[in-house]
Design a protein around this motif. Structure first.
Motif, PDB file in Angstrom:
ATOM      1  N   ASP A 139      34.809 -19.533 -12.719  1.00 30.47           N
ATOM      2  CA  ASP A 139      34.803 -20.606 -11.731  1.00 30.47           C
ATOM      3  C   ASP A 139      34.633 -20.002 -10.345  1.00 30.47           C
ATOM      4  N   LEU A 140      33.681 -20.554  -9.573  1.00 33.09           N
ATOM      5  CA  LEU A 140      33.429 -20.067  -8.229  1.00 33.09           C
ATOM      6  C   LEU A 140      33.370 -21.233  -7.257  1.00 33.09           C
ATOM      7  N   GLY A 141      33.969 -21.048  -6.079  1.00 36.09           N
ATOM      8  CA  GLY A 141      33.883 -22.034  -5.006  1.00 36.09           C
ATOM      9  C   GLY A 141      33.284 -21.393  -3.770  1.00 36.09           C
ATOM     10  N   PHE A 142      32.233 -22.001  -3.220  1.00 29.08           N
ATOM     11  CA  PHE A 142      31.517 -21.435  -2.085  1.00 29.08           C
ATOM     12  C   PHE A 142      31.736 -22.278  -0.829  1.00 29.08           C
ATOM     13  N   PHE A 143      31.776 -21.598   0.307  1.00 26.86           N
ATOM     14  CA  PHE A 143      31.791 -22.262   1.613  1.00 26.86           C
ATOM     15  C   PHE A 143      32.881 -23.339   1.689  1.00 26.86           C
ATOM     16  N   GLN A 144      34.140 -22.878   1.581  1.00 29.77           N
ATOM     17  CA  GLN A 144      35.292 -23.787   1.641  1.00 29.77           C
ATOM     18  C   GLN A 144      35.216 -24.884   0.576  1.00 29.77           C
ATOM     19  N   ASP A 145      34.738 -24.494  -0.612  1.00 26.73           N
ATOM     20  CA  ASP A 145      34.634 -25.378  -1.780  1.00 26.73           C
ATOM     21  C   ASP A 145      33.657 -26.543  -1.578  1.00 26.73           C
ATOM     22  N   ARG A 146      32.693 -26.356  -0.666  1.00 28.45           N
ATOM     23  CA  ARG A 146      31.633 -27.371  -0.540  1.00 28.45           C
ATOM     24  C   ARG A 146      30.666 -27.296  -1.718  1.00 28.45           C
ATOM     25  N   LEU A 147      30.599 -26.135  -2.352  1.00 31.13           N
ATOM     26  CA  LEU A 147      29.756 -25.940  -3.520  1.00 31.13           C
ATOM     27  C   LEU A 147      30.584 -25.231  -4.581  1.00 31.13           C
ATOM     28  N   ASN A 148      30.564 -25.788  -5.819  1.00 37.29           N
ATOM     29  CA  ASN A 148      31.350 -25.221  -6.907  1.00 37.29           C
ATOM     30  C   ASN A 148      30.457 -24.921  -8.096  1.00 37.29           C
ATOM     31  N   LEU A 149      30.742 -23.819  -8.759  1.00 40.02           N
ATOM     32  CA  LEU A 149      29.971 -23.380  -9.925  1.00 40.02           C
ATOM     33  C   LEU A 149      30.925 -23.027 -11.045  1.00 40.02           C
ATOM     34  N   THR A 150      30.643 -23.546 -12.237  1.00 44.60           N
ATOM     35  CA  THR A 150      31.431 -23.236 -13.426  1.00 44.60           C
ATOM     36  C   THR A 150      30.499 -22.794 -14.538  1.00 44.60           C
ATOM     37  N   VAL A 151      30.820 -21.654 -15.140  1.00 40.91           N
ATOM     38  CA  VAL A 151      30.033 -21.116 -16.257  1.00 40.91           C
ATOM     39  C   VAL A 151      30.971 -20.887 -17.422  1.00 40.91           C
ATOM     40  N   ASP A 152      30.601 -21.424 -18.604  1.00 45.14           N
ATOM     41  CA  ASP A 152      31.445 -21.287 -19.797  1.00 45.14           C
ATOM     42  C   ASP A 152      30.634 -20.750 -20.969  1.00 45.14           C
ATOM     43  N   LEU A 153      31.268 -19.892 -21.739  1.00 45.04           N
ATOM     44  CA  LEU A 153      30.719 -19.394 -22.993  1.00 45.04           C
ATOM     45  C   LEU A 153      31.766 -19.663 -24.064  1.00 45.04           C
ATOM     46  N   TYR A 154      31.390 -20.400 -25.130  1.00 44.41           N
ATOM     47  CA  TYR A 154      32.363 -20.747 -26.156  1.00 44.41           C
ATOM     48  C   TYR A 154      31.700 -20.817 -27.518  1.00 44.41           C
TER      49      TYR A 154
END
Length: 252
Positions: free
Chosen positions: A237-252
């Protein structure tokens, strides 16, 4: 209801009861294609669902030295489920009044299914300074839907995560990456979504002339057991620029 026993140790008791009653009528007029074969046909189904649940939970949550956070739970649960139904039908109607008392020929059937389940469960969560997280859970379920030899199932899970943006060596890029978490989990869960008495031998009524008796209609299946599913998950889980942009990557 919740009671405080000592410090942050609490006891919670809950009870719930659900009752659902359904009734449906279906009438095939003899002037239609389907009703013509029966000289009008009326079917009525009345079904009742009842579910009684109890939950007893012992919980403890506390923070030590401002960095050690502990959250623990022990629980005991019960479920009592009952399904009852009545099927009524009538045909050979002399007129167009569709109540069953007006049918020339009537038939009726009924049935009742009941199952119970008991569960023991536990959970432990720990995090250090909101940076390192570990969690473990375990539960044991016993259901009357399965035979005595396979009635109980054990299920567990374990997980951990690391909020790496809380580390001092990440200070230099915090203007770009506000938050970041690496996580992983593994667990075993179960499913007993089968009809009641499926593991047991079933007998049905049979008539022979003027005699009525019982004959086996389905053999016993003592090997029927819990369906188990094993899952593994790794995520970022990544949050960019004060959480204005969020990225989630999952492998399951």
């Amino acid at each position: 209801a919740t009671w405080n026993i000592w410090d942050n140790l609490n006891l919670r008791q809950s009870l719930s009861y659900d009752y659902i009653n359904n009734s449906s009528d279906t009438f095939w007029d003899r002037r239609s294609g389907d009703g013509d074969d029966y000289n009008s046909l009326m079917q009525r189904v009345i079904a009742t669902h009842e579910r009684l649940n109890t939950q007893t939970q012992l919980t403890y949550a506390k923070t030590f030295n401002d960095v050690h956070n502990v959250d623990a739970l022990l629980g005991f649960e019960t479920e009592d489920y009952q399904y009852a139904w009545n099927y009524l039908s009538g045909y050979d109607y002399p007129g167009l009044k569709n109540e069953l008392q007006n049918a020339g020929t009537r038939d009726a059937e009924s049935g009742k299914d009941r199952s119970k389940m008991v569960s023991y469960l536990g959970r432990l969560n720990y995090n250090y300074a909101d940076k390192y997280y570990v969690s473990a859970s375990y539960r044991m379920d016993g259901t009357s839907r399965l035979s005595r030899d396979n009635r109980w199932g054990s299920f567990w899970s374990a997980s951990g995560s690391w909020r790496f943006m809380q580390e001092s060596f990440m200070e230099g890029i915090k203007d770009v990456i506000t938050d970041g978490k690496l996580r992983a989990s593994y667990g075993v869960n179960g499913n007993n979504n089968i009809a009641a008495y499926r593991a047991y031998g079933i007998y049905s009524t049979m008539t022979y002339g003027s005699y009525v008796g019982m004959v086996p209609s389905r053999p016993e299946n003592p090997n029927l057991s819990w369906e188990k599913n094993r899952t593994v998950n790794v995520g970022l889980d990544l949050g960019f620029f004060q959480d204005r942009l969020n990225l989630t990557v999952d492998l399951y």
